[in-house]
Design a protein around this motif. Structure first.
Motif, PDB file in Angstrom:
ATOM      1  N   THR A  24      10.881   2.161   2.000  1.00  0.00           N
ATOM      2  CA  THR A  24       9.897   2.565   0.993  1.00  0.00           C
ATOM      3  C   THR A  24      10.713   2.754  -0.298  1.00  0.00           C
ATOM      4  OG1 THR A  24       8.391   2.965   2.443  1.00  0.00           O
ATOM      5  CG2 THR A  24       8.011   3.877   0.271  1.00  0.00           C
ATOM      6  N   MET A  25      11.577   3.460  -0.205  1.00  0.00           N
ATOM      7  CA  MET A  25      12.466   4.065  -1.547  1.00  0.00           C
ATOM      8  C   MET A  25      13.204   3.087  -1.987  1.00  0.00           C
ATOM      9  SD  MET A  25      13.719   7.751  -0.167  1.00  0.00           S
ATOM     10  CE  MET A  25      14.573   8.305  -1.681  1.00  0.00           C
ATOM     11  N   ALA A  26      13.783   2.051  -1.154  1.00  0.00           N
ATOM     12  CA  ALA A  26      14.590   0.951  -1.695  1.00  0.00           C
ATOM     13  C   ALA A  26      13.535  -0.313  -2.368  1.00  0.00           C
ATOM     14  CB  ALA A  26      15.269   0.379  -0.370  1.00  0.00           C
ATOM     15  N   MET A  27      12.281  -0.238  -1.651  1.00  0.00           N
ATOM     16  CA  MET A  27      11.542  -1.473  -2.376  1.00  0.00           C
ATOM     17  C   MET A  27      11.029  -0.769  -3.628  1.00  0.00           C
ATOM     18  SD  MET A  27       7.614  -2.337  -1.176  1.00  0.00           S
ATOM     19  CE  MET A  27       7.102  -0.799  -1.420  1.00  0.00           C
ATOM     20  N   PHE A  28      10.729   0.503  -3.862  1.00  0.00           N
ATOM     21  CA  PHE A  28      10.314   1.082  -4.962  1.00  0.00           C
ATOM     22  C   PHE A  28      11.500   1.034  -6.235  1.00  0.00           C
ATOM     23  CE2 PHE A  28       6.357   2.261  -3.259  1.00  0.00           C
ATOM     24  CZ  PHE A  28       5.531   2.642  -4.031  1.00  0.00           C
ATOM     25  N   GLY A  29      12.735   1.076  -5.799  1.00  0.00           N
ATOM     26  CA  GLY A  29      13.764   0.953  -6.483  1.00  0.00           C
ATOM     27  C   GLY A  29      14.039  -0.472  -6.796  1.00  0.00           C
ATOM     28  N   GLN A  30      13.710  -1.459  -6.017  1.00  0.00           N
ATOM     29  CA  GLN A  30      13.695  -2.729  -6.639  1.00  0.00           C
ATOM     30  C   GLN A  30      12.866  -3.132  -7.736  1.00  0.00           C
ATOM     31  OE1 GLN A  30      13.459  -4.970  -2.644  1.00  0.00           O
ATOM     32  NE2 GLN A  30      15.815  -4.940  -2.262  1.00  0.00           N
ATOM     33  N   LEU A  31      11.792  -2.180  -7.720  1.00  0.00           N
ATOM     34  CA  LEU A  31      10.680  -2.727  -8.556  1.00  0.00           C
ATOM     35  C   LEU A  31      10.811  -2.079  -9.757  1.00  0.00           C
ATOM     36  CD1 LEU A  31       7.559  -2.281  -6.174  1.00  0.00           C
ATOM     37  CD2 LEU A  31       8.516  -4.396  -6.948  1.00  0.00           C
ATOM     38  N   GLY A  32      11.833  -1.072 -10.050  1.00  0.00           N
ATOM     39  CA  GLY A  32      12.397  -0.538 -11.249  1.00  0.00           C
ATOM     40  C   GLY A  32      11.712   1.053 -11.213  1.00  0.00           C
ATOM     41  N   LEU A  33      11.248   1.361 -10.143  1.00  0.00           N
ATOM     42  CA  LEU A  33      10.726   2.912  -9.912  1.00  0.00           C
ATOM     43  C   LEU A  33      11.719   3.697  -9.408  1.00  0.00           C
ATOM     44  CD1 LEU A  33       7.135   1.702  -8.994  1.00  0.00           C
ATOM     45  CD2 LEU A  33       7.922   2.478 -11.121  1.00  0.00           C
ATOM     46  N   PRO A  34      11.601   4.986  -9.409  1.00  0.00           N
ATOM     47  CA  PRO A  34      12.432   5.979  -8.643  1.00  0.00           C
ATOM     48  C   PRO A  34      11.870   5.657  -7.369  1.00  0.00           C
ATOM     49  CG  PRO A  34      11.131   7.315 -10.273  1.00  0.00           C
ATOM     50  CD  PRO A  34      10.794   5.740 -10.434  1.00  0.00           C
ATOM     51  N   GLY A  35      13.188   5.803  -6.695  1.00  0.00           N
ATOM     52  CA  GLY A  35      12.930   5.845  -5.093  1.00  0.00           C
ATOM     53  C   GLY A  35      12.033   6.934  -4.581  1.00  0.00           C
ATOM     54  N   TRP A  36      12.071   7.955  -5.148  1.00  0.00           N
ATOM     55  CA  TRP A  36      11.338   9.315  -4.687  1.00  0.00           C
ATOM     56  C   TRP A  36       9.723   8.933  -4.744  1.00  0.00           C
ATOM     57  CZ3 TRP A  36       8.062  11.477  -8.079  1.00  0.00           C
ATOM     58  CH2 TRP A  36       8.450  11.363  -9.337  1.00  0.00           C
ATOM     59  N   PHE A  37       9.610   7.972  -5.619  1.00  0.00           N
ATOM     60  CA  PHE A  37       8.052   7.873  -6.037  1.00  0.00           C
ATOM     61  C   PHE A  37       7.335   7.091  -4.782  1.00  0.00           C
ATOM     62  CE2 PHE A  37       4.674   5.682  -8.560  1.00  0.00           C
ATOM     63  CZ  PHE A  37       4.204   6.994  -9.016  1.00  0.00           C
ATOM     64  N   GLY A  38       8.280   6.421  -3.990  1.00  0.00           N
ATOM     65  CA  GLY A  38       7.882   5.862  -2.947  1.00  0.00           C
ATOM     66  C   GLY A  38       7.178   6.845  -2.106  1.00  0.00           C
ATOM     67  N   GLY A  39       8.125   7.831  -1.575  1.00  0.00           N
ATOM     68  CA  GLY A  39       7.499   9.098  -0.715  1.00  0.00           C
ATOM     69  C   GLY A  39       6.390   9.755  -1.357  1.00  0.00           C
ATOM     70  N   PHE A  40       6.264   9.926  -2.880  1.00  0.00           N
ATOM     71  CA  PHE A  40       5.172  10.524  -3.489  1.00  0.00           C
ATOM     72  C   PHE A  40       3.851   9.817  -3.068  1.00  0.00           C
ATOM     73  CE2 PHE A  40       2.367  10.736  -6.754  1.00  0.00           C
ATOM     74  CZ  PHE A  40       2.177  12.109  -7.213  1.00  0.00           C
ATOM     75  N   ILE A  41       3.864   8.485  -3.258  1.00  0.00           N
ATOM     76  CA  ILE A  41       2.750   7.706  -3.003  1.00  0.00           C
ATOM     77  C   ILE A  41       2.457   7.480  -1.617  1.00  0.00           C
ATOM     78  CG2 ILE A  41       2.017   5.092  -3.075  1.00  0.00           C
ATOM     79  CD1 ILE A  41       2.182   6.453  -5.759  1.00  0.00           C
ATOM     80  N   GLY A  42       3.523   7.608  -0.742  1.00  0.00           N
ATOM     81  CA  GLY A  42       3.068   7.826   0.940  1.00  0.00           C
ATOM     82  C   GLY A  42       2.345   9.025   1.149  1.00  0.00           C
ATOM     83  N   VAL A  43       2.728  10.000   0.648  1.00  0.00           N
ATOM     84  CA  VAL A  43       2.094  11.325   0.804  1.00  0.00           C
ATOM     85  C   VAL A  43       0.623  11.458   0.196  1.00  0.00           C
ATOM     86  CG1 VAL A  43       2.101  13.937   0.313  1.00  0.00           C
ATOM     87  CG2 VAL A  43       4.098  12.630   1.248  1.00  0.00           C
ATOM     88  N   ALA A  44       0.400  10.846  -1.063  1.00  0.00           N
ATOM     89  CA  ALA A  44      -0.791  10.921  -1.829  1.00  0.00           C
ATOM     90  C   ALA A  44      -1.411   9.851  -1.118  1.00  0.00           C
ATOM     91  CB  ALA A  44      -0.378  10.238  -3.014  1.00  0.00           C
ATOM     92  N   GLU A  45      -1.231   8.741  -0.604  1.00  0.00           N
ATOM     93  CA  GLU A  45      -2.283   7.998   0.136  1.00  0.00           C
ATOM     94  C   GLU A  45      -2.598   8.394   1.589  1.00  0.00           C
ATOM     95  OE1 GLU A  45      -0.424   4.034   0.879  1.00  0.00           O
ATOM     96  OE2 GLU A  45      -0.586   3.367  -1.059  1.00  0.00           O
ATOM     97  N   LEU A  46      -1.686   9.200   2.167  1.00  0.00           N
ATOM     98  CA  LEU A  46      -1.850   9.726   3.582  1.00  0.00           C
ATOM     99  C   LEU A  46      -2.988  11.026   3.160  1.00  0.00           C
ATOM    100  CD1 LEU A  46      -1.571  10.193   6.498  1.00  0.00           C
ATOM    101  CD2 LEU A  46       0.308  11.692   5.880  1.00  0.00           C
ATOM    102  N   LEU A  47      -2.495  11.776   2.173  1.00  0.00           N
ATOM    103  CA  LEU A  47      -3.702  12.808   1.825  1.00  0.00           C
ATOM    104  C   LEU A  47      -5.132  12.302   1.353  1.00  0.00           C
ATOM    105  CD1 LEU A  47      -1.355  15.623   0.581  1.00  0.00           C
ATOM    106  CD2 LEU A  47      -2.427  15.706   2.753  1.00  0.00           C
ATOM    107  N   GLY A  48      -4.939  11.303   0.610  1.00  0.00           N
ATOM    108  CA  GLY A  48      -6.195  10.783  -0.072  1.00  0.00           C
ATOM    109  C   GLY A  48      -7.115  10.206   1.088  1.00  0.00           C
ATOM    110  N   GLY A  49      -6.435   9.434   2.054  1.00  0.00           N
ATOM    111  CA  GLY A  49      -7.358   9.142   3.082  1.00  0.00           C
ATOM    112  C   GLY A  49      -7.821  10.103   3.802  1.00  0.00           C
ATOM    113  N   ILE A  50      -7.093  11.243   4.156  1.00  0.00           N
ATOM    114  CA  ILE A  50      -7.767  12.421   4.898  1.00  0.00           C
ATOM    115  C   ILE A  50      -9.083  12.844   4.043  1.00  0.00           C
ATOM    116  CG2 ILE A  50      -7.435  14.820   5.914  1.00  0.00           C
ATOM    117  CD1 ILE A  50      -4.580  13.574   6.499  1.00  0.00           C
ATOM    118  N   GLY A  51      -8.703  13.022   2.570  1.00  0.00           N
ATOM    119  CA  GLY A  51      -9.560  13.447   1.753  1.00  0.00           C
ATOM    120  C   GLY A  51     -10.976  12.852   1.601  1.00  0.00           C
ATOM    121  N   LEU A  52     -10.810  11.462   1.992  1.00  0.00           N
ATOM    122  CA  LEU A  52     -12.110  10.617   1.938  1.00  0.00           C
ATOM    123  C   LEU A  52     -12.964  10.903   3.133  1.00  0.00           C
ATOM    124  CD1 LEU A  52     -10.696   7.155   1.188  1.00  0.00           C
ATOM    125  CD2 LEU A  52     -11.974   8.549  -0.306  1.00  0.00           C
ATOM    126  N   LEU A  53     -12.440  11.722   4.126  1.00  0.00           N
ATOM    127  CA  LEU A  53     -13.264  12.084   5.265  1.00  0.00           C
ATOM    128  C   LEU A  53     -13.804  13.707   5.191  1.00  0.00           C
ATOM    129  CD1 LEU A  53     -11.055  10.671   7.941  1.00  0.00           C
ATOM    130  CD2 LEU A  53     -13.155   9.549   7.021  1.00  0.00           C
TER     131      LEU A  53
END
Length: 123
Positions: free
Chosen positions: A35-64
């Motif tokens: 994930t971090m490598a993919m985000f890096g290839q898109l010109g974004l910082p690698g850590w942002f991929g982890g941030f998005i992963g956590v945000a999606e996981l928590l957001g999915g739980i929050g929908l319930l």
């Protein structure tokens, strides 16, 4: 549309979206190096991929969770706007490969509208 029908539709959409985001977020986190490598290839910082992963996981739980549906939907809408933008501008395959992001974005807006109307009428 009656409030009970609106509530049933909202819960169905919330459950489907929650499953999608919990799965997507967990996959990003389980393969964090990729994930971090993919985000890096898109010109974004690698850590942002982890941030998005956590945000999606928590957001999915929050929908319930009834108290967090609206904030979770709003946060996920922001993420999906970013995903659609990245598909349109940087990800190979363009918007054709971004259809799931577009569908998720539209369904999140529908959930937000359904839940906003329910709460506004309850007051």
């Amino acid at each position: 549309m009656s409030p009970s029908v609106r509530n049933i539709i909202a819960w169905i959409l919330q459950a489907l979206l929650a499953a999608s985001f919990v799965y997507g977020g967990s996959q990003k986190l389980l393969n964090l190096d990729g994930t971090m490598a993919m985000f890096g290839q898109l010109g974004l910082p690698g850590w942002f991929g982890g941030f998005i992963g956590v945000a999606e996981l928590l957001g999915g739980i929050g929908l319930l969770v009834p108290r967090t549906v609206r904030p979770a939907a709003m946060g996920l809408i922001i993420i999906m706007i970013g995903a659609v933008f990245m598909h349109a501008t940087k990800i190979p395959g363009g918007l054709a490969n971004g259809v799931p992001a577009i569908v998720s974005l539209v369904l999140l807006v529908v959930v937000l509208v359904l839940r906003s109307r329910t709460e506004a009428r309850a007051v």
